[in-house]
Design a protein around this motif. Structure first.
Motif, PDB file in Angstrom:
ATOM      1  N   CYS A   1      -1.207  43.682 -84.010  1.00 59.25           N
ATOM      2  CA  CYS A   1      -0.299  44.819 -83.824  1.00 59.25           C
ATOM      3  C   CYS A   1       1.134  44.377 -83.553  1.00 59.25           C
ATOM      4  O   CYS A   1       2.032  45.206 -83.419  1.00 59.25           O
ATOM      5  CB  CYS A   1      -0.809  45.730 -82.715  1.00 59.25           C
TER       6      CYS A   1
ATOM      7  N   CYS B   1      -5.563  41.850 -76.094  1.00 62.09           N
ATOM      8  CA  CYS B   1      -4.251  42.449 -76.344  1.00 62.09           C
ATOM      9  C   CYS B   1      -4.233  43.849 -75.730  1.00 62.09           C
ATOM     10  O   CYS B   1      -5.112  44.659 -76.006  1.00 62.09           O
ATOM     11  CB  CYS B   1      -3.980  42.536 -77.844  1.00 62.09           C
TER      12      CYS B   1
ATOM     13  N   GLY C   1      -2.268  46.108 -76.393  1.00 57.37           N
ATOM     14  CA  GLY C   1      -1.857  47.104 -77.378  1.00 57.37           C
ATOM     15  C   GLY C   1      -3.023  47.579 -78.241  1.00 57.37           C
ATOM     16  O   GLY C   1      -3.220  48.778 -78.415  1.00 57.37           O
ATOM     17  N   CYS C   2      -3.831  46.603 -78.762  1.00 51.79           N
ATOM     18  CA  CYS C   2      -4.865  47.008 -79.701  1.00 51.79           C
ATOM     19  C   CYS C   2      -6.266  46.527 -79.330  1.00 51.79           C
ATOM     20  O   CYS C   2      -7.242  46.875 -79.984  1.00 51.79           O
ATOM     21  CB  CYS C   2      -4.503  46.502 -81.102  1.00 51.79           C
TER      22      CYS C   2
ATOM     23  N   CYS D   1       0.537  39.172 -80.369  1.00 52.68           N
ATOM     24  CA  CYS D   1      -0.623  39.665 -81.094  1.00 52.68           C
ATOM     25  C   CYS D   1      -0.379  39.632 -82.610  1.00 52.68           C
ATOM     26  O   CYS D   1       0.582  40.238 -83.100  1.00 52.68           O
ATOM     27  CB  CYS D   1      -0.948  41.083 -80.649  1.00 52.68           C
TER      28      CYS D   1
HETATM   29 ZN   LIG Z   1      -2.578  43.740 -80.538  1.00 52.59          ZN
END
Ligand SMILES: [Zn+2]
Length: 375
Positions: free
Chosen positions: A350, A329, A331-332, A347
């Protein structure tokens, strides 16, 4: 070195002259081969390139019509070609193989003339000047970036082409000096993912597709391939289809280079740092799936062109580890497993939701930045 291939449109008289040039060079090639063969068979002597180059000069002085109206360095390159064929022959003999003796070239087996640029060949006012032939119409569909080193004129079926071997380098452009080129900094960076559905996907969410004409050729490629699989081995019909396939392959490679030039020009103009996946070449060779092998070829062509363009413009291409770029991911950092059919990255941790390829491109960019910072 990058190669550029352009179609030539010689008129009737020019075609005649080009064919005459090829004929003279074919004569030269065969003559040189004959000399070596006789010397070797009758006196066990060997003749080298230097001796034959000297013989050529002599013939020109003696006004041998065959080698009078031809470019000298092109003649030398023809002799060199024969020399190479010979060297390869002896290499195989030495290795204990039983290779075929270099062959005399028939009309259909001698189809190219090699020039040192700009000796006897030059792009001038939108056409290609060829010594002893004239100004030939050329379809130059993209500008050449860098310095032309050699040019090869080719006859293929009834068509004519010129291939330039170009050393990439800063190219003086009207109103845009090299210095200015270097200063075209944007402070922007991008990650690129290369996919099966879209050619290139950027971390900014931009998609570059193969142009329609390329997709059409790829479809034709698949049809011919299926056709070959159905035809009987060794049959005439199969042989024909294989020939057709080879021609189409060349054509597709050329279209692909064009596309790669266009897309990478845009990217290099827009970004200072470009991160791409480090393609695993050995893994690629092992993969026999057709669709995969086709796209792999496209990707490495694209990367080569992208890198050389970036170097010219003083910009940077970073290659990163391709492991899990589509699963991670952006993002995280959580690994979100998905197979190829799942087109969206979602995801559970997040809540990030993104196109799967854009997510991968973002990961590639993040890795590229880390690589750049650590160097
Ligand atoms: Zn994520």
């Amino acid at each position: 070195m990058i190669s550029y291939k352009f179609r030539l449109y010689p008129n009737k008289e020019q075609i005649e002259r080009l064919n005459k040039q090829l004929d003279s060079h074919r004569w030269l090639y065969n003559q040189a081969l004959e000399q070596r063969k006789t010397a070797y068979e009758q006196k066990s002597e060997s003749i080298n390139y230097r001796m034959q180059a000297a013989w050529l000069t002599q013939q020109r002085k003696a006004s041998n019509q065959r080698v009078k109206a031809v470019n000298v360095s092109t003649c030398q390159r023809t002799l060199k070609r024969m020399d190479k064929a010979f060297a390869a022959f002896f290499r195989r003999v030495k290795a204990g193989e039983t290779p075929g003796y270099p062959r005399f070239k028939g009309y259909n087996r001698f189809n190219s003339l090699e020039y040192t640029y700009s000796d006897g060949i030059k792009i001038k006012d939108g056409s290609l000047y060829v010594q002893h032939v004239g100004n030939v119409r050329i379809r130059q569909h993209r500008p050449i970036e860098g310095k032309i080193k050699t040019a090869i004129i080719k006859r293929k079926a009834d068509k004519w082409f010129v291939c330039f071997s170009v050393e990439p380098g800063p190219q003086p452009q009207p109103g845009r000096s090299f210095k200015a080129l270097k200063l075209l900094r944007t402070e922007e960076s991008v990650g690129l993912d290369m996919g099966l559905f879209h050619l290139v996907i950027t971390s900014d969410g931009e998609f570059f597709d193969a142009p329609k004409y390329l997709r059409k050729s790829l479809r034709r490629l698949r049809i011919i391939q299926r056709c070959i699989a159905r035809r009987k081995e060794g049959s005439n019909r199969r042989h024909k289809a294989v020939n057709k396939l080879q021609r189409l392959h060349d054509y597709v490679a050329n279209q692909r280079r064009d596309t790669a030039h266009k897309i990478s020009r845009k990217l290099v103009d827009r970004y200072d740092l470009i991160a791409v996946e480090n393609l695993n070449v050995s893994g690629m060779v092992k993969n026999h799936r057709l669709a995969k092998s086709i796209s792999d070829a496209a990707w490495s062509t694209f990367q080569d062109i992208l890198i050389s363009k970036a170097e010219n413009a003083g910009k940077m291409v970073v290659k990163v580890d391709p492991k899990y770029t589509s699963q991670e991911c952006s993002g995280c950092g959580k690994i979100v497993k998905k197979d190829l059919s799942v087109r969206v990255h979602e995801c559970p941790d997040c809540g990030l939701m993104l196109d799967r390829d854009v997510n991968a491109a973002k990961n590639i960019l993040a890795r590229g930045r880390r690589v750049q910072e650590s160097t």
